[in-house]
Design a protein around this motif. Structure first.
Motif, PDB file in Angstrom:
ATOM      1  N   LEU A  52       0.796  -1.233   0.000  1.00  0.00           N
ATOM      2  CA  LEU A  52       0.000   0.000   0.000  1.00  0.00           C
ATOM      3  C   LEU A  52       0.830   1.286   0.000  1.00  0.00           C
ATOM      4  CD1 LEU A  52      -3.068   0.253  -0.107  1.00  0.00           C
ATOM      5  CD2 LEU A  52      -3.132   0.302   2.384  1.00  0.00           C
ATOM      6  N   HIS A  53       2.150   1.153   0.133  1.00  0.00           N
ATOM      7  CA  HIS A  53       2.963   2.382   0.056  1.00  0.00           C
ATOM      8  C   HIS A  53       4.403   2.080  -0.357  1.00  0.00           C
ATOM      9  CE1 HIS A  53       4.248   6.464   0.716  1.00  0.00           C
ATOM     10  NE2 HIS A  53       5.200   6.062   1.536  1.00  0.00           N
ATOM     11  N   THR A  54       4.753   2.480  -1.560  1.00  0.00           N
ATOM     12  CA  THR A  54       6.145   2.372  -2.020  1.00  0.00           C
ATOM     13  C   THR A  54       6.514   3.621  -2.814  1.00  0.00           C
ATOM     14  OG1 THR A  54       5.590   1.355  -4.145  1.00  0.00           O
ATOM     15  CG2 THR A  54       6.015  -0.150  -2.323  1.00  0.00           C
ATOM     16  N   HIS A  55       7.808   3.712  -3.100  1.00  0.00           N
ATOM     17  CA  HIS A  55       8.329   4.704  -4.057  1.00  0.00           C
ATOM     18  C   HIS A  55       9.353   3.930  -4.885  1.00  0.00           C
ATOM     19  CE1 HIS A  55       6.996   8.181  -1.534  1.00  0.00           C
ATOM     20  NE2 HIS A  55       7.266   7.356  -0.552  1.00  0.00           N
ATOM     21  N   LEU A  56       8.903   3.251  -5.927  1.00  0.00           N
ATOM     22  CA  LEU A  56       9.844   2.431  -6.713  1.00  0.00           C
ATOM     23  C   LEU A  56      10.909   3.298  -7.387  1.00  0.00           C
ATOM     24  CD1 LEU A  56       7.467  -0.240  -8.285  1.00  0.00           C
ATOM     25  CD2 LEU A  56       8.798  -0.374  -6.175  1.00  0.00           C
TER      26      LEU A  56
ATOM     27  N   ALA B  39      -0.849  10.149   0.416  1.00  0.00           N
ATOM     28  CA  ALA B  39      -0.022  11.197   1.029  1.00  0.00           C
ATOM     29  C   ALA B  39       0.704  10.632   2.236  1.00  0.00           C
ATOM     30  CB  ALA B  39      -0.905  12.364   1.451  1.00  0.00           C
ATOM     31  N   HIS B  40       1.771  11.310   2.631  1.00  0.00           N
ATOM     32  CA  HIS B  40       2.444  10.993   3.898  1.00  0.00           C
ATOM     33  C   HIS B  40       1.797  11.850   4.976  1.00  0.00           C
ATOM     34  CE1 HIS B  40       5.375  10.168   0.711  1.00  0.00           C
ATOM     35  NE2 HIS B  40       5.838   9.224   1.500  1.00  0.00           N
ATOM     36  N   VAL B  41       1.355  11.230   6.049  1.00  0.00           N
ATOM     37  CA  VAL B  41       0.681  11.987   7.104  1.00  0.00           C
ATOM     38  C   VAL B  41       1.220  11.575   8.476  1.00  0.00           C
ATOM     39  CG1 VAL B  41      -1.546  12.491   8.198  1.00  0.00           C
ATOM     40  CG2 VAL B  41      -1.438  12.205   5.714  1.00  0.00           C
TER      41      VAL B  41
ATOM     42  N   ALA C  64      -0.169   7.467   4.486  1.00  0.00           N
ATOM     43  CA  ALA C  64       0.941   6.575   4.836  1.00  0.00           C
ATOM     44  C   ALA C  64       1.543   7.014   6.170  1.00  0.00           C
ATOM     45  CB  ALA C  64       2.007   6.602   3.749  1.00  0.00           C
ATOM     46  N   HIS C  65       1.895   6.028   6.963  1.00  0.00           N
ATOM     47  CA  HIS C  65       2.615   6.175   8.247  1.00  0.00           C
ATOM     48  C   HIS C  65       1.692   6.418   9.450  1.00  0.00           C
ATOM     49  CE1 HIS C  65       6.208   5.834   5.921  1.00  0.00           C
ATOM     50  NE2 HIS C  65       5.888   6.873   5.199  1.00  0.00           N
ATOM     51  N   VAL C  66       1.132   7.625   9.578  1.00  0.00           N
ATOM     52  CA  VAL C  66       0.262   7.953  10.724  1.00  0.00           C
ATOM     53  C   VAL C  66       0.869   7.422  12.039  1.00  0.00           C
ATOM     54  CG1 VAL C  66      -2.131   8.004  11.575  1.00  0.00           C
ATOM     55  CG2 VAL C  66      -1.698   7.798   9.116  1.00  0.00           C
TER      56      VAL C  66
ATOM     57  N   THR D  97       5.624  -1.099   2.404  1.00  0.00           N
ATOM     58  CA  THR D  97       7.038  -1.289   2.765  1.00  0.00           C
ATOM     59  C   THR D  97       7.792   0.031   2.739  1.00  0.00           C
ATOM     60  OG1 THR D  97       7.632  -1.677   0.466  1.00  0.00           O
ATOM     61  CG2 THR D  97       7.124  -3.615   1.824  1.00  0.00           C
ATOM     62  N   ASP D  98       7.210   1.047   2.035  1.00  0.00           N
ATOM     63  CA  ASP D  98       7.943   2.263   1.727  1.00  0.00           C
ATOM     64  C   ASP D  98       9.061   1.915   0.739  1.00  0.00           C
ATOM     65  OD1 ASP D  98       8.364   4.969   1.764  1.00  0.00           O
ATOM     66  OD2 ASP D  98       8.492   5.126   3.924  1.00  0.00           O
ATOM     67  N   SER D  99       9.947   2.855   0.455  1.00  0.00           N
ATOM     68  CA  SER D  99      10.934   2.603  -0.613  1.00  0.00           C
ATOM     69  C   SER D  99      12.151   1.857  -0.096  1.00  0.00           C
ATOM     70  CB  SER D  99      11.388   3.928  -1.211  1.00  0.00           C
ATOM     71  OG  SER D  99      12.382   4.511  -0.392  1.00  0.00           O
TER      72      SER D  99
END
Ligand code: ZN
Length: 452
Positions: free
Chosen positions: A68-72, A222-224, A286-288, A337-339
């Motif tokens: 649900l959250h990456t930056h390839l 978004a990153h929150v 993402a994150h919270v 996983t994030d990047s």
């Protein structure tokens, strides 16, 4: 009955319903036709009905996992800095990548997309600075939602920043790249907007993104509330974020960009977004990490979705998100996983295993189980994307997105194996991806990436 594809294994975990021992999944074209115990399958199907059959034996068949959250885009920055605090790390990330040519972003994203496929992820939700991850994901053949990142802190430039984003988006959307064109036309890849974070996007610009996403019924990412520095900056303005902005924007003067009027107003990230009407059911936050009970309730009331990224949060020393309370509030939470710039690999099984252990370590009465973790990376994430009518479980009529994991060798008898919890088997380490299917097509076969 026409010709079908049948996949058999010791276990199938349909997610909706109980695991099936000695299971067969039948696929017809791009969709799942049914999930059966072998005896039931044998009564329903004749050999002539089957076009292709695979028996994976000591393996588990699950729905394709959803990251649900990456930056390839940043995959080439794997392990580039594993010790820096968050804002030094992000400064380093920006510094290293901002001069990259388009093709460098593409090659980096392609490397990441290939690695992601080998983790059993059939759907990737990616926030992309360059937009190149969409092409890379299409090339590999994965399902994806790709948000082209949006930045801009000055209210007075919101219109200009939005128009330039829209132009970049339209260029990407009208691509003639054959792989991406195919994926867009076949509903495999959705392009959308990703307002980066409350400390890089002003409310006026963010509202344009929210309104646009609503108009086209698209999710937005978004990153929150990722770091205490973000919270501090919104609450009382702070030099750490100001210094980062000066570096990222190559700007030392403009107060509207370095110290906007809405920063330092005593608000938390979630309250700030709420005050400006930026929370809704399309937002995947993402994150919270930094959210109190009341703020989690605000997210729940607005039906905001959450991507929990515990390994990235650990690496960057941002803390452990209140995942249990999110579950209690009935928020739709999946794993990201994030990047590779902030985590060791793109594996959701590893992410889930880490999450389970981290929350157990943090709470002696932690009620979480392996099953919760697997649900988060399948049906819950599908719900967060509002795609649970299509993906996230093995059910008749859903798209045939499946991951087949071989289990590590075991000295147990069949009867003993049958008594094990397949969710635990899958998450407790050693499961290795054999095959991955998206829309009934093999993306990974026998541990090898298939060419399109
Ligand atoms: Zn991120």
């Amino acid at each position: 009955m026409g010709a079908k594809l049948c996949l058999a294994a010791k276990w199938a975990i349909p997610i909706v319903g109980e695991p099936i021992y000695d299971a067969v999944v039948v696929i017809d074209g791009t969709q799942i036709e049914g999930v059966y115990a072998r005896a039931q399958f044998n009564t329903l199907y004749k050999a002539a009905d089957i076009q292709r059959a695979e028996d994976y034996k000591e393996a588990v068949i699950v729905p394709g996992l959803i990251n649900l959250h990456t930056h390839l885009d940043y995959s080439a920055l794997r392990a580039f800095s594993t010790d820096l605090p968050f804002f030094q790390w992000i400064e380093e990330l920006v510094g290293r990548s901002r001069e990259w040519a388009t093709d460098r972003f593409y090659q980096s994203a392609l490397y990441g997309a290939r690695l992601a496929a080998f983790t059993g992820a059939s759907t990737i939700v990616d926030s992309s600075y360059s937009g190149q991850s969409a092409k890379a994901l299409a090339e590999v053949g994965l399902r994806a939602v790709v948000g082209l990142e949006l930045f801009g802190l000055a209210d007075s430039e919101a219109e200009k920043n939005w128009n330039s984003w829209l132009e970049r988006f339209e260029n990407l959307h009208e691509t003639e790249d054959p792989a991406l064109r195919h994926s867009l036309d076949n509903d495999l890849i959705t392009l959308t907007v990703a307002p980066h974070a409350p400390y890089t996007v002003c409310p006026t610009l963010w509202l344009k993104a929210t309104t646009w996403a609503k108009k086209f019924n698209l999710p937005l990412m978004a990153h929150v509330a990722e770091s205490t520095e973000e919270s501090d900056w919104l609450a009382k303005e702070s030099s750490v974020v100001r210094k980062f902005l000066a570096f990222a924007l190559r700007e030392n003067e403009d107060a509207e960009k370095l110290k906007p009027r809405w920063a330092g107003r005593g608000q938390s990230p979630i309250r700030h977004l709420k005050n400006y009407g930026l929370l809704d059911e399309r937002l995947i936050a993402a994150h919270v990490v930094n959210a109190d009970d009341e703020e989690l309730r605000i997210l729940a009331e607005n039906n905001v979705k959450v991507a929990h990224c515990p390994r990235s949060n650990a690496r960057l020393k941002n803390g452990l998100a209140p995942f249990l309370k999110m579950m209690e509030e009935d928020l739709d939470v999946g794993f990201g996983t994030d990047s590779l710039a902030s985590t060791d690999d793109l594996s959701l099984l590893e992410e889930g295993q880490f999450a389970l252990n981290a929350h157990r370590l943090n709470n002696k009465n932690c009620p979480l189980t392996a099953r919760h973790m697997i649900e988060c990376m399948t049906i819950n994430a599908a719900r967060a994307l509002r795609m649970d009518h299509k993906i996230g479980s093995l059910q008749a009529g859903k798209q045939a997105d499946l991951a087949i994991f071989a289990l590590p060798p075991s000295p147990l008898t069949d009867t003993e194996k049958q008594a094990l919890d397949p969710y635990n088997l899958l998450i407790s380490g050693g499961a290795r991806l054999k095959d991955l299917l998206v829309d009934g097509r093999f993306v990974v076969s026998e541990g090898k990436l298939m060419r399109r």
